[in-house]
Design an enzyme around this catalytic site. Structure first.
Site, PDB file in Angstrom:
ATOM      1  N   SER A 150      60.130  -8.807  22.827  1.00  0.00           N
ATOM      2  CA  SER A 150      58.917  -8.109  22.402  1.00  0.00           C
ATOM      3  C   SER A 150      59.256  -7.221  21.215  1.00  0.00           C
ATOM      4  O   SER A 150      60.421  -6.827  21.038  1.00  0.00           O
ATOM      5  CB  SER A 150      58.376  -7.240  23.551  1.00  0.00           C
ATOM      6  OG  SER A 150      57.333  -6.390  23.111  1.00  0.00           O
ATOM      7  N   TYR A 162      60.165  -1.198  30.393  1.00  0.00           N
ATOM      8  CA  TYR A 162      59.781  -2.439  29.718  1.00  0.00           C
ATOM      9  C   TYR A 162      60.471  -2.540  28.365  1.00  0.00           C
ATOM     10  O   TYR A 162      61.107  -3.554  28.042  1.00  0.00           O
ATOM     11  CB  TYR A 162      58.264  -2.528  29.555  1.00  0.00           C
ATOM     12  CG  TYR A 162      57.829  -3.811  28.865  1.00  0.00           C
ATOM     13  CD1 TYR A 162      57.762  -5.002  29.584  1.00  0.00           C
ATOM     14  CD2 TYR A 162      57.512  -3.829  27.514  1.00  0.00           C
ATOM     15  CE1 TYR A 162      57.385  -6.192  28.965  1.00  0.00           C
ATOM     16  CE2 TYR A 162      57.135  -5.006  26.887  1.00  0.00           C
ATOM     17  CZ  TYR A 162      57.071  -6.183  27.618  1.00  0.00           C
ATOM     18  OH  TYR A 162      56.716  -7.352  26.996  1.00  0.00           O
TER      19      TYR A 162
END
Length: 271
Positions: A150, A162
Site C-alpha cells: 500500500s 496497518y
C-alpha cells in the site's frame, strides 16, 4: 463444481501456466485473478468464503476456459497457511499475495487477538507463502511474486499497525528483489492508494469525505502492476496522483509528511 490440479504445475497436456491468488473474491485480488485468466493462466484461488470462491472459479472457466482450483483457507491460522504453502511448493508460475485487512478504532482499543490476526494475514502469510513458492520458481528460472502492499507502506499514517505491516511488505520485497537478481524470478511490492473495493467497508472506515481524484479503480491498479513488472520495477505505485504524492513525501521532512497524512488521509480511528 471446480476442477483440481494433480501434484504438478500443469495438467497433462495443458499449456496454461498456473497462478495462485490470495483474497481473490473481491477488489484487487478478483481483478488480478480475472486479468491473469484472460492472459492465459489457470488459477488456484485462496480465500475463506467457499461460495464466492466457487462462483469466481465458475466465472473464470466460462469466460476464459481457465481451470480453477479453489483452496478455502483462513490465512490467520497456521494450519491453513501450511496447506496453501504445500500447494505452492508443488509449483506455480505467478503468486499474488493479496489477502490483507485493516481495522477501525484506535490501536489501544483493539483486542490483542485481532491485532495478531492482522499481523498474521498481512505479514506472516506473505513471508511464508513467498518462501514456499520460490524454490520451484528458481528451479524453473521463471516466476513472479506480487506482494500487495500500500502507499501506506511508503508514507506511514493510514493506521498504525496497518501501515507498519505494509511497510514490512515493501521492505521485504525490496530486499528479496536484490537476492533474486539474475535468477529469472521477479518480485514486486504493489503499493496502491485508495481503491474502490470492499476494504474500507469491511474495516468499518468512513471514506465519504475523500476527494474523488484520489480514488483508483481495481483495473487501474492491476494494469499499473503488470506494466511495472514488464519494466522490472520492484515498487509499483499505480496512478499519477499517488506517484506525485510519494515523490513529494520523499523530498520533505518526516514531520511535514506526518502533517500531510493527518490532513489528507485522516488516520484517526483506524488501526
Amino acid at each position: 463444481m471446480t476442477e483440481s490440479f494433480p501434484d504438478q504445475v500443469r495438467l497433462p497436456g495443458a499449456r496454461r501456466p498456473v497462478a495462485l491468488v490470495t483474497g481473490p473474491t473481491s477488489g484487487i485480488g478478483k481483478a488480478y485473478a480475472t486479468r491473469l485468466a484472460a492472459l492465459g493462466y489457470d488459477l488456484v484461488l485462496v480465500a475463506r468464503d467457499e461460495e464466492r470462491l466457487a462462483a469466481l472459479a465458475h466465472d473464470l472457466r466460462v469466460r476464459f476456459a481457465a481451470r480453477a482450483e479453489t483452496l478455502p483457507a483462513d490465512l490467520s491460522r497456521a494450519a491453513d497457511r501450511d496447506r496453501v504453502a504445500t500447494r505452492l511448493a508443488e509449483g506455480v508460475e505467478f503468486l499474488v499475495n493479496n489477502a490483507g485487512f485493516g481495522m477501525s478504532g484506535e490501536f489501544w482499543t483493539q483486542d490483542a487477538d485481532a491485532l495478531q490476526h492482522q499481523l498474521d494475514v498481512n505479514v506472516t502469510a506473505v513471508v511464508q507463502l513467498t518462501r514456499a513458492a520460490l524454490p520451484p520458481m528458481l528451479h524453473a528460472a521463471k516466476g513472479t511474486v506480487v506482494n500487495v502492499a500500500s502507499v501506506a507502506g511508503l508514507i506511514s499514517g493510514r493506521g498504525s499497525t496497518y501501515s507498519a505491516s505494509k511497510a514490512y511488505v515493501v521492505s521485504f520485497s525490496q530486499g528479496l528483489a536484490g537476492g533474486l537478481a539474475g535468477t529469472g524470478v521477479r518480485v514486486q511490492a504493489l503499493c496502491p492508494g485508495f481503491v474502490r473495493t470492499e476494504f474500507h467497508e469491511r474495516a468499518g472506515i468512513e471514506m465519504a469525505s475523500l476527494p474523488r481524484p484520489l480514488w483508483l479503480s481495481v483495473d487501474e491498479v492491476v494494469a499499473g502492476s503488470l506494466h511495472d513488472l514488464e519494466k522490472d520495477r520492484v515498487i509499483s505505485v499505480p496512478g499519477r496522483q499517488y506517484k506525485a504524492i510519494v515523490a513529494i513525501a520523499g523530498l520533505i521532512p518526516r514531520t511535514l509528511v506526518t502533517r500531510l497524512n493527518r490532513g489528507l488521509f485522516n488516520a484517526r480511528g483506524r488501526t
